[in-house]
Design a protein around this motif. Sequence first.
Motif, PDB file in Angstrom:
ATOM      1  N   LYS A  55     -77.955  -3.187  17.579  1.00 28.01           N
ATOM      2  CA  LYS A  55     -77.985  -4.077  16.427  1.00 28.01           C
ATOM      3  C   LYS A  55     -77.006  -5.262  16.414  1.00 28.01           C
ATOM      4  O   LYS A  55     -77.413  -6.297  16.103  1.00 28.01           O
ATOM      5  N   LYS A  56     -75.884  -4.892  16.870  1.00 28.41           N
ATOM      6  CA  LYS A  56     -74.766  -5.678  16.629  1.00 28.41           C
ATOM      7  C   LYS A  56     -75.033  -6.901  17.698  1.00 28.41           C
ATOM      8  O   LYS A  56     -74.901  -8.071  17.529  1.00 28.41           O
ATOM      9  N   GLN A  57     -75.463  -6.176  19.046  1.00 27.60           N
ATOM     10  CA  GLN A  57     -75.718  -7.279  20.433  1.00 27.60           C
ATOM     11  C   GLN A  57     -76.621  -8.174  20.115  1.00 27.60           C
ATOM     12  O   GLN A  57     -76.634  -9.152  20.380  1.00 27.60           O
ATOM     13  N   LEU A  58     -77.773  -7.573  19.398  1.00 24.91           N
ATOM     14  CA  LEU A  58     -78.999  -8.490  19.153  1.00 24.91           C
ATOM     15  C   LEU A  58     -78.564  -9.536  18.028  1.00 24.91           C
ATOM     16  O   LEU A  58     -78.964 -10.737  18.243  1.00 24.91           O
ATOM     17  N   SER A  59     -77.874  -9.152  17.193  1.00 29.12           N
ATOM     18  CA  SER A  59     -77.388 -10.171  16.124  1.00 29.12           C
ATOM     19  C   SER A  59     -76.494 -11.346  16.578  1.00 29.12           C
ATOM     20  O   SER A  59     -76.561 -12.503  16.362  1.00 29.12           O
ATOM     21  N   VAL A  65     -84.892 -16.587  18.231  1.00 29.57           N
ATOM     22  CA  VAL A  65     -84.964 -15.310  17.859  1.00 29.57           C
ATOM     23  C   VAL A  65     -86.133 -14.872  17.909  1.00 29.57           C
ATOM     24  O   VAL A  65     -86.308 -13.637  18.382  1.00 29.57           O
ATOM     25  N   VAL A  66     -87.509 -15.570  17.983  1.00 25.76           N
ATOM     26  CA  VAL A  66     -88.627 -14.937  18.302  1.00 25.76           C
ATOM     27  C   VAL A  66     -88.560 -14.393  19.843  1.00 25.76           C
ATOM     28  O   VAL A  66     -89.097 -13.323  20.082  1.00 25.76           O
ATOM     29  N   ARG A  67     -88.255 -15.226  20.898  1.00 29.78           N
ATOM     30  CA  ARG A  67     -88.331 -14.992  22.092  1.00 29.78           C
ATOM     31  C   ARG A  67     -87.286 -13.738  22.371  1.00 29.78           C
ATOM     32  O   ARG A  67     -87.724 -12.688  23.212  1.00 29.78           O
ATOM     33  N   LEU A  68     -86.272 -13.735  21.772  1.00 28.36           N
ATOM     34  CA  LEU A  68     -85.102 -12.748  21.625  1.00 28.36           C
ATOM     35  C   LEU A  68     -85.701 -11.263  21.379  1.00 28.36           C
ATOM     36  O   LEU A  68     -85.646 -10.278  22.087  1.00 28.36           O
ATOM     37  N   THR A  69     -86.554 -11.291  20.391  1.00 29.51           N
ATOM     38  CA  THR A  69     -87.060 -10.154  19.800  1.00 29.51           C
ATOM     39  C   THR A  69     -88.247  -9.562  20.684  1.00 29.51           C
ATOM     40  O   THR A  69     -88.368  -8.406  20.972  1.00 29.51           O
ATOM     41  N   GLN A  70     -88.978 -10.600  21.159  1.00 29.76           N
ATOM     42  CA  GLN A  70     -90.309 -10.216  22.017  1.00 29.76           C
ATOM     43  C   GLN A  70     -89.780  -9.775  23.228  1.00 29.76           C
ATOM     44  O   GLN A  70     -90.258  -8.563  23.728  1.00 29.76           O
ATOM     45  N   HIS A  71     -88.767 -10.051  23.709  1.00 26.83           N
ATOM     46  CA  HIS A  71     -87.931  -9.436  25.046  1.00 26.83           C
ATOM     47  C   HIS A  71     -87.315  -8.209  24.830  1.00 26.83           C
ATOM     48  O   HIS A  71     -87.290  -7.451  26.091  1.00 26.83           O
ATOM     49  N   ASN A  72     -87.126  -7.989  23.878  1.00 25.52           N
ATOM     50  CA  ASN A  72     -86.475  -6.748  23.439  1.00 25.52           C
ATOM     51  C   ASN A  72     -87.684  -5.510  22.417  1.00 25.52           C
ATOM     52  O   ASN A  72     -86.969  -4.720  22.316  1.00 25.52           O
ATOM     53  N   GLY A  73     -88.653  -6.134  22.378  1.00 29.56           N
ATOM     54  CA  GLY A  73     -89.730  -5.158  21.854  1.00 29.56           C
ATOM     55  C   GLY A  73     -89.552  -4.934  20.561  1.00 29.56           C
ATOM     56  O   GLY A  73     -89.868  -3.850  19.758  1.00 29.56           O
ATOM     57  N   ILE A  74     -88.887  -5.965  19.680  1.00 24.34           N
ATOM     58  CA  ILE A  74     -88.655  -5.836  18.098  1.00 24.34           C
ATOM     59  C   ILE A  74     -89.698  -6.809  17.555  1.00 24.34           C
ATOM     60  O   ILE A  74     -89.743  -7.954  17.884  1.00 24.34           O
ATOM     61  N   ASN A  75     -90.051  -6.473  16.238  1.00 25.61           N
ATOM     62  CA  ASN A  75     -90.822  -7.576  15.494  1.00 25.61           C
ATOM     63  C   ASN A  75     -89.695  -8.545  15.141  1.00 25.61           C
ATOM     64  O   ASN A  75     -88.562  -8.191  14.612  1.00 25.61           O
ATOM     65  N   ALA A  76     -90.200  -9.708  14.892  1.00 23.83           N
ATOM     66  CA  ALA A  76     -89.116 -10.976  14.615  1.00 23.83           C
ATOM     67  C   ALA A  76     -88.614 -10.576  13.258  1.00 23.83           C
ATOM     68  O   ALA A  76     -87.505 -11.053  12.802  1.00 23.83           O
ATOM     69  N   ASN A  77     -89.811 -10.411  12.089  1.00 24.51           N
ATOM     70  CA  ASN A  77     -89.384  -9.858  11.009  1.00 24.51           C
ATOM     71  C   ASN A  77     -88.243  -8.947  10.707  1.00 24.51           C
ATOM     72  O   ASN A  77     -87.519  -9.428   9.948  1.00 24.51           O
ATOM     73  N   MET A  78     -88.093  -8.015  11.458  1.00 25.53           N
ATOM     74  CA  MET A  78     -87.019  -7.082  11.639  1.00 25.53           C
ATOM     75  C   MET A  78     -85.543  -7.635  11.886  1.00 25.53           C
ATOM     76  O   MET A  78     -84.499  -7.124  11.357  1.00 25.53           O
ATOM     77  N   GLN A  79     -85.514  -8.551  12.845  1.00 25.53           N
ATOM     78  CA  GLN A  79     -84.424  -9.134  13.284  1.00 25.53           C
ATOM     79  C   GLN A  79     -83.828 -10.055  12.116  1.00 25.53           C
ATOM     80  O   GLN A  79     -82.898 -10.069  11.913  1.00 25.53           O
ATOM     81  N   HIS A  80     -84.610 -10.711  11.384  1.00 24.48           N
ATOM     82  CA  HIS A  80     -84.268 -11.420  10.154  1.00 24.48           C
ATOM     83  C   HIS A  80     -83.695 -10.588   9.181  1.00 24.48           C
ATOM     84  O   HIS A  80     -82.740 -11.068   8.281  1.00 24.48           O
ATOM     85  N   LYS A  81     -84.089  -9.289   9.071  1.00 28.76           N
ATOM     86  CA  LYS A  81     -83.545  -8.405   7.958  1.00 28.76           C
ATOM     87  C   LYS A  81     -81.987  -8.276   8.338  1.00 28.76           C
ATOM     88  O   LYS A  81     -81.161  -7.975   7.492  1.00 28.76           O
TER      89      LYS A  81
END
Length: 55
Positions: free
Chosen positions: A25-29, A39-55
């Motif tokens: 989580k820290k690395q992704l942030s 952020v959208v591309r970053l989350t897509q490449h890591n298999g995470i929903n972009a809404n979860m990254q913004h939280k």
Amino acid sequence: MGITLNTTSQSGSRKSRFNYPIDFKKQLSIAASATGVSVVRLTQHNGINANMQHK
């Protein structure tokens, strides 16, 4: 621009829901706050929903 992090996930208390390690989580942030990173591309490449990254 493919930034893919180590996504070793562990199953959570609910079915089909994962708890990602705090280090991941820290690395992704940190990666998401870099200049010019989508952020959208970053989350897509890591298999995470972009809404979860913004939280």
